[in-house]
Design an enzyme around this catalytic site. Structure first.
Site, mmCIF file in Angstrom:
data_model
loop_
_atom_site.group_PDB
_atom_site.id
_atom_site.type_symbol
_atom_site.label_atom_id
_atom_site.label_comp_id
_atom_site.label_asym_id
_atom_site.label_seq_id
_atom_site.Cartn_x
_atom_site.Cartn_y
_atom_site.Cartn_z
ATOM 1 N N LYS A 194 0.849 -1.191 0.000
ATOM 2 C CA LYS A 194 0.000 0.000 0.000
ATOM 3 C C LYS A 194 0.882 1.237 0.000
ATOM 4 O O LYS A 194 1.993 1.214 0.531
ATOM 5 C CB LYS A 194 -0.893 0.022 1.246
ATOM 6 C CG LYS A 194 -2.162 0.834 1.083
ATOM 7 C CD LYS A 194 -3.219 0.064 0.308
ATOM 8 C CE LYS A 194 -4.553 0.790 0.297
ATOM 9 N NZ LYS A 194 -5.630 -0.027 -0.280
ATOM 10 N N GLY A 245 -25.421 3.480 3.434
ATOM 11 C CA GLY A 245 -24.559 4.158 2.474
ATOM 12 C C GLY A 245 -24.946 3.757 1.065
ATOM 13 O O GLY A 245 -25.084 2.571 0.775
ATOM 14 N N VAL A 246 -25.153 4.740 0.201
ATOM 15 C CA VAL A 246 -25.564 4.435 -1.179
ATOM 16 C C VAL A 246 -24.630 5.151 -2.150
ATOM 17 O O VAL A 246 -25.064 5.914 -3.019
ATOM 18 C CB VAL A 246 -27.038 4.827 -1.438
ATOM 19 C CG1 VAL A 246 -27.564 4.068 -2.662
ATOM 20 C CG2 VAL A 246 -27.931 4.524 -0.249
ATOM 21 N N GLY A 247 -23.318 4.916 -1.973
ATOM 22 C CA GLY A 247 -22.329 5.443 -2.903
ATOM 23 C C GLY A 247 -22.299 4.628 -4.176
ATOM 24 O O GLY A 247 -23.218 3.854 -4.466
ATOM 25 N N VAL A 260 -20.541 2.001 -5.232
ATOM 26 C CA VAL A 260 -20.585 0.541 -5.090
ATOM 27 C C VAL A 260 -21.965 0.109 -4.599
ATOM 28 O O VAL A 260 -22.581 -0.800 -5.154
ATOM 29 C CB VAL A 260 -19.486 0.049 -4.123
ATOM 30 C CG1 VAL A 260 -19.674 -1.437 -3.813
ATOM 31 C CG2 VAL A 260 -18.108 0.271 -4.724
ATOM 32 N N ALA A 261 -22.455 0.764 -3.558
ATOM 33 C CA ALA A 261 -23.723 0.348 -2.948
ATOM 34 C C ALA A 261 -24.905 0.569 -3.892
ATOM 35 O O ALA A 261 -25.864 -0.210 -3.877
ATOM 36 C CB ALA A 261 -23.943 1.096 -1.646
ATOM 37 N N TYR A 262 -24.863 1.610 -4.697
ATOM 38 C CA TYR A 262 -25.961 1.845 -5.639
ATOM 39 C C TYR A 262 -26.031 0.694 -6.644
ATOM 40 O O TYR A 262 -27.115 0.169 -6.942
ATOM 41 C CB TYR A 262 -25.783 3.174 -6.363
ATOM 42 C CG TYR A 262 -26.943 3.522 -7.274
ATOM 43 C CD1 TYR A 262 -28.074 4.161 -6.781
ATOM 44 C CD2 TYR A 262 -26.919 3.179 -8.627
ATOM 45 C CE1 TYR A 262 -29.155 4.468 -7.600
ATOM 46 C CE2 TYR A 262 -27.987 3.483 -9.463
ATOM 47 C CZ TYR A 262 -29.097 4.127 -8.940
ATOM 48 O OH TYR A 262 -30.166 4.419 -9.764
#
Length: 364
Positions: free
Chosen positions: A80, A180-182, A184-186
């Site tokens: 990382k 959370g609906v960013g 990825v989540a959407y």
């Protein structure tokens, strides 16, 4: 901080400090383990309070990538990078080109990608100096935005967790609370909606929640109320540390499975939910679709092949649940054990090979 003591604790291989005065670059590359292959892990840009905090974050994240890549079945180790600075005000093209030259100097030992605070466009700048970067803008041989693929992997992981908890992988008629609906989540909500799940959503951005309500017929609740809703599956897809002393008594779901990183506030919270009989899908296993996707670029990107590999998240989680039952340990510990066994197996095979070679040479 005692750097070598910190590295020795979890057997880190390398820590590299990168500085470029003209561009303002101050970066730390941490390489944890390359037993399975070159280290793959993203570049994060953040306003750290101190250099020591940046180093600690790089080390922590690199170790996490070792486990994530191993659990995903990738022939890649963990690394990382953190860049110290404000991603909104401190970026410039010269910074990422300078950083790309440092990566090139590692000659493939470390491969980077986008992460918090960096973008595809930043990766494009790095790519001007090195080929050891993934997640660049989409053209022949690259994958573009990994969010939809990450969502597909989480969807498959939720089905595996549902099968473990309910004896049936179908999500039709299941009530799923998505926190959370960013991006990825959407995309995840779209998969869940198509299968017939009932969605309850929340987001600190009310527009994001409203978008899901309109598109998928979801119900929206205030952010703090998501822990109290009646649901079959709780899908944390935003902040980390949401499974903690305050939230655990409030959760009604039999399954916790979502895309957020570091969902457990502390390891003991994983012990508590295990004792309560809640099926927890360890986050670095269920959300590994993104890294699986960008890793496919190393072979010349093929979307069908990448998606087939992402589908194996279902099998990986099923194995985690099996280890958890077999050894009577929480699933977070079972995921670690699965990753460690894979690394240990290859390390032992390699050591045995070297020992055999030594015996052959000593007889000559």
């Amino acid at each position: 901080m005692e750097i070598f003591s910190s590295m020795e604790e979890y057997d880190y291989e390398q820590l590299i400090f990168c500085q470029d005065k003209n561009s303002g670059l101050k970066a730390v590359i941490a390489i944890h383990d390359t037993t399975l292959g070159p280290a793959l892990g993203g570049t994060r840009m953040w306003t750290y309070n101190s250099e020591a905090e940046a180093v600690e974050d790089a080390l922590r994240l690199a170790k996490g990538m070792t486990y994530k890549n191993a659990a995903a079945g990738l022939n890649l180790g963990g690394g990382k990078t953190v860049i110290i600075g404000d991603p909104k005000t401190d970026k410039n093209p010269e910074m990422f080109r300078a950083f790309g030259r440092y990566i090139e100097g590692l000659n493939g030992r470390y491969i980077t990608a986008e992460d918090v605070g960096t973008t595809e466009q930043d990766m494009d700048l790095i790519h001007m100096e090195t080929d050891f970067v993934t997640g660049i803008s989409r053209f022949s041989g690259t994958s573009g935005n990994p969010s939809p693929v990450t969502a597909y992997g989480v969807y498959k992981g939720i089905k595996a967790a549902a099968n473990e908890a309910y004896g049936d992988e179908s999500l039709e008629g299941r009530t799923i609370a998505v926190q959370g609906v960013g991006s990825v989540a959407y995309a995840l909500c779209e998969y869940l909606h198509k299968e017939g799940a009932t969605l309850i959503v929340t987001d600190i951005n009310k527009e994001a929640a409203s978008r899901a309500v309109e598109a998928f017929g979801a119900s929206a609740v205030e952010p703090e109320a998501i822990y109290d809703v009646d649901c079959d599956i709780y899908a944390p897809c935003a902040l980390g540390g949401v499974i903690n002393d305050d939230t655990i008594p409030r959760l009604k779901a039999k399954v916790i499975a979502g895309s957020a990183n570091n969902q457990l506030k502390k390891p003991e919270h994983g012990d508590i939910i295990h004792e309560k009989g809640i099926v927890f899908a360890p986050d670095y296993v269920i959300n590994s679709g993104g890294v699986i996707n960008v890793a496919d670029e190393l072979n010349g990107y093929n979307q069908d092949r990448a998606m087939k590999k992402v589908e194996t998240i279902y099998d990986s989680l099923s194995k985690v649940f099996e280890i958890s039952r077999r050894d009577n340990i929480p699933t977070y510990a079972a995921a670690d054990r699965m990753a460690e066994e894979r690394i240990k197996s290859l390390r032992n095979s390699r050591n045995q090979f070297l020992l055999n070679e030594h015996h052959v040479l000593s007889r000559r």
